[in-house]
Enzyme design. Structure first.
Site, PDB file in Angstrom:
ATOM      1  N   ASP A  32      33.852  22.233  42.816  1.00 19.18           N
ATOM      2  CA  ASP A  32      35.053  21.820  42.077  1.00 19.18           C
ATOM      3  C   ASP A  32      35.539  20.515  42.698  1.00 19.18           C
ATOM      4  O   ASP A  32      35.410  20.297  43.898  1.00 19.18           O
ATOM      5  CB  ASP A  32      36.134  22.907  42.206  1.00 19.18           C
ATOM      6  CG  ASP A  32      37.190  22.821  41.120  1.00 19.18           C
ATOM      7  OD1 ASP A  32      37.372  23.795  40.391  1.00 19.18           O
ATOM      8  OD2 ASP A  32      37.851  21.757  41.010  1.00 19.18           O
ATOM      9  N   CYS A  61      44.340  32.691  27.748  1.00 23.11           N
ATOM     10  CA  CYS A  61      43.330  32.832  26.691  1.00 23.11           C
ATOM     11  C   CYS A  61      43.870  33.088  25.288  1.00 23.11           C
ATOM     12  O   CYS A  61      43.453  32.434  24.338  1.00 23.11           O
ATOM     13  CB  CYS A  61      42.377  33.968  27.042  1.00 23.11           C
ATOM     14  SG  CYS A  61      41.237  33.512  28.334  1.00 23.11           S
TER      15      CYS A  61
HETATM   16  C1  UDX Z   1      42.411  38.430  28.145  1.00 22.54           C
HETATM   17  C2  UDX Z   1      41.330  39.403  27.640  1.00 22.54           C
HETATM   18  O1  UDX Z   1      41.781  40.750  27.816  1.00 22.54           O
HETATM   19  C3  UDX Z   1      40.023  39.159  28.384  1.00 22.54           C
HETATM   20  O2  UDX Z   1      38.993  39.975  27.852  1.00 22.54           O
HETATM   21  C4  UDX Z   1      39.634  37.686  28.242  1.00 22.54           C
HETATM   22  O3  UDX Z   1      38.461  37.427  29.005  1.00 22.54           O
HETATM   23  C5  UDX Z   1      40.762  36.773  28.727  1.00 22.54           C
HETATM   24  O4  UDX Z   1      41.966  37.089  28.017  1.00 22.54           O
HETATM   25  P1  UDX Z   1      44.008  38.328  30.257  1.00 22.54           P
HETATM   26  O5  UDX Z   1      44.690  37.227  29.532  1.00 22.54           O
HETATM   27  O6  UDX Z   1      43.626  38.126  31.678  1.00 22.54           O
HETATM   28  O7  UDX Z   1      42.661  38.743  29.495  1.00 22.54           O
HETATM   29  O8  UDX Z   1      44.966  39.624  30.238  1.00 22.54           O
HETATM   30  P2  UDX Z   1      45.259  40.812  29.209  1.00 22.54           P
HETATM   31  O9  UDX Z   1      45.262  42.073  29.984  1.00 22.54           O
HETATM   32  O10 UDX Z   1      44.409  40.769  28.024  1.00 22.54           O
HETATM   33  O11 UDX Z   1      46.785  40.525  28.808  1.00 22.54           O
HETATM   34  C6  UDX Z   1      47.168  39.396  28.058  1.00 22.54           C
HETATM   35  C7  UDX Z   1      48.647  39.452  27.739  1.00 22.54           C
HETATM   36  O12 UDX Z   1      48.927  40.502  26.815  1.00 22.54           O
HETATM   37  C8  UDX Z   1      49.538  39.724  28.946  1.00 22.54           C
HETATM   38  O13 UDX Z   1      50.704  38.929  28.860  1.00 22.54           O
HETATM   39  C9  UDX Z   1      49.874  41.188  28.814  1.00 22.54           C
HETATM   40  O14 UDX Z   1      51.078  41.538  29.453  1.00 22.54           O
HETATM   41  C10 UDX Z   1      49.974  41.318  27.315  1.00 22.54           C
HETATM   42  N1  UDX Z   1      49.752  42.702  26.830  1.00 22.54           N
HETATM   43  C11 UDX Z   1      48.552  43.322  27.023  1.00 22.54           C
HETATM   44  C12 UDX Z   1      50.763  43.356  26.136  1.00 22.54           C
HETATM   45  O15 UDX Z   1      51.855  42.798  25.939  1.00 22.54           O
HETATM   46  N2  UDX Z   1      50.527  44.616  25.660  1.00 22.54           N
HETATM   47  C13 UDX Z   1      49.337  45.266  25.838  1.00 22.54           C
HETATM   48  O16 UDX Z   1      49.207  46.415  25.367  1.00 22.54           O
HETATM   49  C14 UDX Z   1      48.319  44.594  26.540  1.00 22.54           C
HETATM   50  P1  ADP Z   2      39.653  29.199  34.168  1.00 19.46           P
HETATM   51  O1  ADP Z   2      40.853  30.098  34.042  1.00 19.46           O
HETATM   52  O2  ADP Z   2      38.862  29.073  32.884  1.00 19.46           O
HETATM   53  O3  ADP Z   2      38.785  29.539  35.330  1.00 19.46           O
HETATM   54  P2  ADP Z   2      40.920  27.004  35.610  1.00 19.46           P
HETATM   55  O4  ADP Z   2      41.769  25.921  35.039  1.00 19.46           O
HETATM   56  O5  ADP Z   2      41.526  28.038  36.518  1.00 19.46           O
HETATM   57  O6  ADP Z   2      40.195  27.695  34.372  1.00 19.46           O
HETATM   58  O7  ADP Z   2      39.712  26.340  36.416  1.00 19.46           O
HETATM   59  C1  ADP Z   2      38.928  25.304  35.977  1.00 19.46           C
HETATM   60  C2  ADP Z   2      38.484  24.460  37.189  1.00 19.46           C
HETATM   61  O8  ADP Z   2      37.494  23.522  36.737  1.00 19.46           O
HETATM   62  C3  ADP Z   2      39.590  23.633  37.849  1.00 19.46           C
HETATM   63  O9  ADP Z   2      39.692  24.002  39.222  1.00 19.46           O
HETATM   64  C4  ADP Z   2      39.108  22.161  37.702  1.00 19.46           C
HETATM   65  O10 ADP Z   2      39.386  21.379  38.840  1.00 19.46           O
HETATM   66  C5  ADP Z   2      37.608  22.350  37.541  1.00 19.46           C
HETATM   67  N1  ADP Z   2      36.908  21.243  36.872  1.00 19.46           N
HETATM   68  C6  ADP Z   2      37.192  20.627  35.711  1.00 19.46           C
HETATM   69  N2  ADP Z   2      36.272  19.654  35.422  1.00 19.46           N
HETATM   70  C7  ADP Z   2      35.365  19.671  36.429  1.00 19.46           C
HETATM   71  C8  ADP Z   2      34.159  18.932  36.728  1.00 19.46           C
HETATM   72  N3  ADP Z   2      33.692  17.984  35.902  1.00 19.46           N
HETATM   73  N4  ADP Z   2      33.504  19.225  37.855  1.00 19.46           N
HETATM   74  C9  ADP Z   2      33.966  20.192  38.689  1.00 19.46           C
HETATM   75  N5  ADP Z   2      35.062  20.932  38.477  1.00 19.46           N
HETATM   76  C10 ADP Z   2      35.766  20.688  37.372  1.00 19.46           C
END
Ligand code: UDX
Ligand code: ADP
Length: 462
Positions: free
Chosen positions: A35, A275
């Site tokens: 990174d 996400c």
């Molecule tokens: C999500 C997906 O679950 C995962 O598969 C994908 O790879 C990335 O996105 P994440 O964002 O880490 O994961 O957390 P998740 O547990 O899905 O919760 C997302 C949001 O929804 C949180 O703010 C959580 O509090 C909320 N949530 C989740 C609710 O409000 N109600 C629920 O029943 C479940």
């Molecule tokens: P995720 O939740 O998808 O893992 P993050 O934003 O936490 O995303 O992490 C992405 C990482 O990728 C950051 O630490 C950033 O510095 C790194 N990054 C972005 N572009 C490059 C690159 N060209 N080479 C190496 N690292 C990179």
């Protein structure tokens, strides 16, 4: 093709834990996470990892220095790898065409150009970041246009489905591993090479292989469906409040139908995380680009409902506090987007705190994992002025300190410790009437009432 050396570009929430697990499970494979962010790499190499995730410390400790390395030497690490995971961020584009919806692919493109520059021989490039459909073909074009003649590439899609807070469990025992590749002899060989890494600990029947586009699209669709369930139950939470029904009882009643299932039916102040919103907007943009406005509008509503859920929570607070929160101390418990993570990206707390600050409330936050610096930078990015933060925003290190002389208390993250609060003490510390707004419906409603609180709970009428 036997893989002996892996490089992962991007040491973030996805790249770091995923590579740590691969290194722990495959001691014979050298795994380097590269990174450009020096502070992040230094943190991965220290005792205080940059990502808070239960069980992560142990997994990293089991492999670091043996076959797991974190480095800023990106070019060297890429050059020696047989297989490269691209795990760089893909934020929503904030400018120009597709602003606010399309994924900003500049980090992905930068990564592809760099890989092309330093590569010789055959390499497998794996998209790990969530990306719009057809990104693989853009990566392939960049690779073939910029690489030396003796370099060959196979591009695979291998989206990560781990959820934050349960990353280690999810990596250890995933529901499925999805690998998309080109349906050619070398494409199939690359898919098999990657599948054989996961099969060291994941049963073969859970490793699904598809074509590239199905794999890329499945990641967006999985997140869209999960987010849609939350917006669906949140829409019903408003109806429950209006009618006297209890959203948790409704969720339990419908969730026992095996076709619906019990998961992701917990009403909340709104979903957050890096996400859901990003992927939904991406899906909307994709549908619009392919001339499918009805499909785009359908998915856009999931985001709209989520925004409305956050707005109506703040309105509820203001209305209940006699239509003004000006100068009133509001204790906020939880700033992370969910429990067991220090991640705040798109957290509902950002919008709720911002809107309360705009109403001139004095906002005091406690979160067990999120730093004050992180909260302030999130609020500044959301448009709160530094002057307002200085005068009206405080971060404290205990829920009881937050509750002192507070007019109201709001829970925004479902941290386990909030379920065990000494509510009697909280009540004695707060001003009266002691208003509680439970944005996660985790506090004991009847007990709150018995202790003399004035509680409002998401999805609970009456
Ligand atoms: C999500 C997906 O679950 C995962 O598969 C994908 O790879 C990335 O996105 P994440 O964002 O880490 O994961 O957390 P998740 O547990 O899905 O919760 C997302 C949001 O929804 C949180 O703010 C959580 O509090 C909320 N949530 C989740 C609710 O409000 N109600 C629920 O029943 C479940
Ligand atoms: P995720 O939740 O998808 O893992 P993050 O934003 O936490 O995303 O992490 C992405 C990482 O990728 C950051 O630490 C950033 O510095 C790194 N990054 C972005 N572009 C490059 C690159 N060209 N080479 C190496 N690292 C990179």
């Amino acid at each position: 093709m036997k893989i002996t050396s892996i490089c992962c570009l991007g040491a973030g929430y996805v790249g770091g834990p995923t590579m740590a697990m691969i290194a722990a499970k495959c001691p014979d494979i050298d795994v380097t996470v590269a990174d450009m962010n020096e502070a992040r790499i230094a943190a991965w190499n220290s005792d205080e990892l940059p990502v808070y995730e239960p069980g992560l410390d142990e997994v990293v400790a089991s492999a670091i220095g043996r076959n797991l390395h974190f480095t800023t030497e990106i070019r060297e690490s890429l050059a020696k790898a047989d297989l490269i995971f691209v795990s760089v961020g893909t934020p929503t584009k904030s400018y120009g065409i597709g602003a606010g919806r399309a994924a900003d692919l500049r980090y992905i493109e930068g990564a592809a150009r760099l890989i092309a520059e330093v590569s010789t021989g055959h390499k497998i490039i794996v998209e790990k970041s969530t990306i719009p459909v057809k990104t693989a073909s853009a990566i392939k074009t960049i690779l073939s246009a910029n690489s030396s003649e003796d370099a060959t590439f196979e591009v695979l899609s291998n989206p990560e489905f781990l959820a934050e807070g349960t990353a280690i469990e999810d990596l250890q025992e995933p529901d499925r591993i999805l690998i998309g590749g080109e349906i050619t002899v070398s494409g199939n060989a690359a898919v098999e090479a990657l599948a054989s890494i996961y099969s060291r600990w994941v049963p073969r029947e859970r490793i699904i292989t598809t074509n590239l586009w199905s794999s890329e699209l499945s990641k967006l669709v999985a997140n869209a469906f999960l987010a849609q369930r939350i917006s669906s139950i949140n829409s019903i939470s408003a109806l429950c409040e209006a009618t006297g029904a209890d959203v948790d009882e409704v969720a339990r009643a419908i969730g026992t139908d095996s076709r619906i299932g019990p998961k992701f039916l917990k009403a909340s102040v709104g979903f957050g995380g890096s996400c859901f919103q990003k992927d939904l907007l991406n899906l909307v943009y994709l549908c619009e680009s392919f001339g499918l406005p009805h499909v785009a509008e359908y998915w856009r509503q999931v985001v709209h409902l989520n925004d409305w859920q956050k707005t109506r929570f703040v309105e509820q607070i203001v209305r209940t506090l006699f239509n003004t929160v000006n100068g009133k101390r509001i204790a906020i418990l939880g700033f992370a987007f969910k429990k067991d993570t220090n991640d705040t990206r798109e957290s509902a707390a950002i919008q709720v705190c911002r809107d309360l600050l705009r109403e001139h409330a004095h906002v005091v936050v406690y979160d067990p994992q999120v730093s004050a610096e992180q909260m302030c930078s999130d609020l500044i990015a959301a448009g709160v002025s530094e002057a307002l933060l200085d005068s009206n925003f405080d971060v404290v290190d205990s829920p009881y300190t937050a509750a002192e002389h507070a007019h109201a208390l709001a829970t925004l993250t479902e941290w386990d410790e909030f379920r065990e609060l000494d509510l009697e003490q909280i009540h004695s510390l707060m001003l009266k009437p002691a208003f509680v707004f439970d944005g996660r419906a985790i506090l004991p409603l009847e007990k709150l009432k018995a202790l003399g609180f004035e509680p409002f709970m998401i999805g609970k009428g009456g």
